[in-house]
Design a protein around this motif. Sequence first.
Motif, PDB file in Angstrom:
ATOM      1  N   LYS A 249     -49.483  60.857  26.027  1.00  0.00           N
ATOM      2  CA  LYS A 249     -49.843  61.630  24.830  1.00  0.00           C
ATOM      3  C   LYS A 249     -51.326  61.507  24.512  1.00  0.00           C
ATOM      4  O   LYS A 249     -51.971  62.479  24.120  1.00  0.00           O
ATOM      5  N   LYS A 250     -51.880  60.321  24.655  1.00  0.00           N
ATOM      6  CA  LYS A 250     -53.295  60.098  24.313  1.00  0.00           C
ATOM      7  C   LYS A 250     -54.176  60.938  25.237  1.00  0.00           C
ATOM      8  O   LYS A 250     -55.122  61.587  24.797  1.00  0.00           O
TER       9      LYS A 250
ATOM     10  N   ILE B 272     -56.766  68.017  24.873  1.00  0.00           N
ATOM     11  CA  ILE B 272     -56.642  69.143  23.928  1.00  0.00           C
ATOM     12  C   ILE B 272     -57.839  69.138  22.973  1.00  0.00           C
ATOM     13  O   ILE B 272     -58.418  70.194  22.677  1.00  0.00           O
ATOM     14  N   LYS B 273     -58.238  67.933  22.500  1.00  0.00           N
ATOM     15  CA  LYS B 273     -59.408  67.843  21.606  1.00  0.00           C
ATOM     16  C   LYS B 273     -60.662  68.356  22.331  1.00  0.00           C
ATOM     17  O   LYS B 273     -61.471  69.085  21.749  1.00  0.00           O
ATOM     18  N   ARG B 274     -60.814  67.933  23.595  1.00  0.00           N
ATOM     19  CA  ARG B 274     -61.972  68.400  24.364  1.00  0.00           C
ATOM     20  C   ARG B 274     -61.915  69.912  24.556  1.00  0.00           C
ATOM     21  O   ARG B 274     -62.924  70.611  24.425  1.00  0.00           O
TER      22      ARG B 274
ATOM     23  N   ASN C 180     -53.713  64.581  24.243  1.00  0.00           N
ATOM     24  CA  ASN C 180     -54.385  64.846  22.955  1.00  0.00           C
ATOM     25  C   ASN C 180     -55.908  64.845  23.140  1.00  0.00           C
ATOM     26  O   ASN C 180     -56.612  65.697  22.569  1.00  0.00           O
ATOM     27  N   ASP C 181     -56.436  63.883  23.923  1.00  0.00           N
ATOM     28  CA  ASP C 181     -57.880  63.852  24.192  1.00  0.00           C
ATOM     29  C   ASP C 181     -58.303  65.128  24.922  1.00  0.00           C
ATOM     30  O   ASP C 181     -59.340  65.733  24.611  1.00  0.00           O
TER      31      ASP C 181
ATOM     32  N   ILE D  65     -60.382  72.030  22.650  1.00  0.00           N
ATOM     33  CA  ILE D  65     -60.637  72.648  21.336  1.00  0.00           C
ATOM     34  C   ILE D  65     -62.146  72.638  21.044  1.00  0.00           C
ATOM     35  O   ILE D  65     -62.712  73.646  20.616  1.00  0.00           O
ATOM     36  N   LYS D  66     -62.794  71.473  21.306  1.00  0.00           N
ATOM     37  CA  LYS D  66     -64.240  71.377  21.060  1.00  0.00           C
ATOM     38  C   LYS D  66     -64.989  72.378  21.936  1.00  0.00           C
ATOM     39  O   LYS D  66     -65.895  73.074  21.486  1.00  0.00           O
ATOM     40  N   GLU D  67     -64.622  72.405  23.231  1.00  0.00           N
ATOM     41  CA  GLU D  67     -65.299  73.332  24.136  1.00  0.00           C
ATOM     42  C   GLU D  67     -65.043  74.774  23.709  1.00  0.00           C
ATOM     43  O   GLU D  67     -65.942  75.615  23.722  1.00  0.00           O
ATOM     44  N   THR D  68     -63.795  75.068  23.314  1.00  0.00           N
ATOM     45  CA  THR D  68     -63.447  76.416  22.864  1.00  0.00           C
ATOM     46  C   THR D  68     -64.221  76.759  21.596  1.00  0.00           C
ATOM     47  O   THR D  68     -64.749  77.872  21.460  1.00  0.00           O
ATOM     48  N   GLU D  69     -64.266  75.778  20.668  1.00  0.00           N
ATOM     49  CA  GLU D  69     -65.053  76.009  19.450  1.00  0.00           C
ATOM     50  C   GLU D  69     -66.526  76.230  19.802  1.00  0.00           C
ATOM     51  O   GLU D  69     -67.193  77.092  19.227  1.00  0.00           O
TER      52      GLU D  69
END
Length: 144
Positions: free
Chosen positions: A13-14, A20-22, A17-18, A24-28
Amino acid sequence: MEKFHYETNGYNKKEVNDFIKRVIKETEGIINKCEEQKDKIKVLEEQLNTYRRVEETLKQSLINAEKTSDDLKKVANERANIIISDAKNDASRIINDALLRAEKIDEQTDILERNIKIFKRKLKIIVEQQLAVVEEIEVLDLEK
């Protein structure tokens, strides 16, 4: 592509999640960059439209300047023709006046020459008469 470790209940999961966060950040970041690019494109399109308007204004100004130049040339040529025509008329008038004066002077010269001839004849007659008087006086003096 990233690989995740597998655990009892599925993927770690970690790590997911990491990831997905990356993502999301890259997508943002990509979305922000796209927004910045859209804003930049919008500014550049506005500038392009402004330059197009300026270009059109300059073209119209050049056309107007050429038309004005042509009009000025036409007016200048017309004025030059008028000046030349006036100068020719003045020259003709001056020449005619000079010819008339020359004719008058010729007439006066002819009259003066005739008057001089008449004066010479009359003077000659007077001188001859005076000479005759002088000769008579001599003849009278001698007779006495």
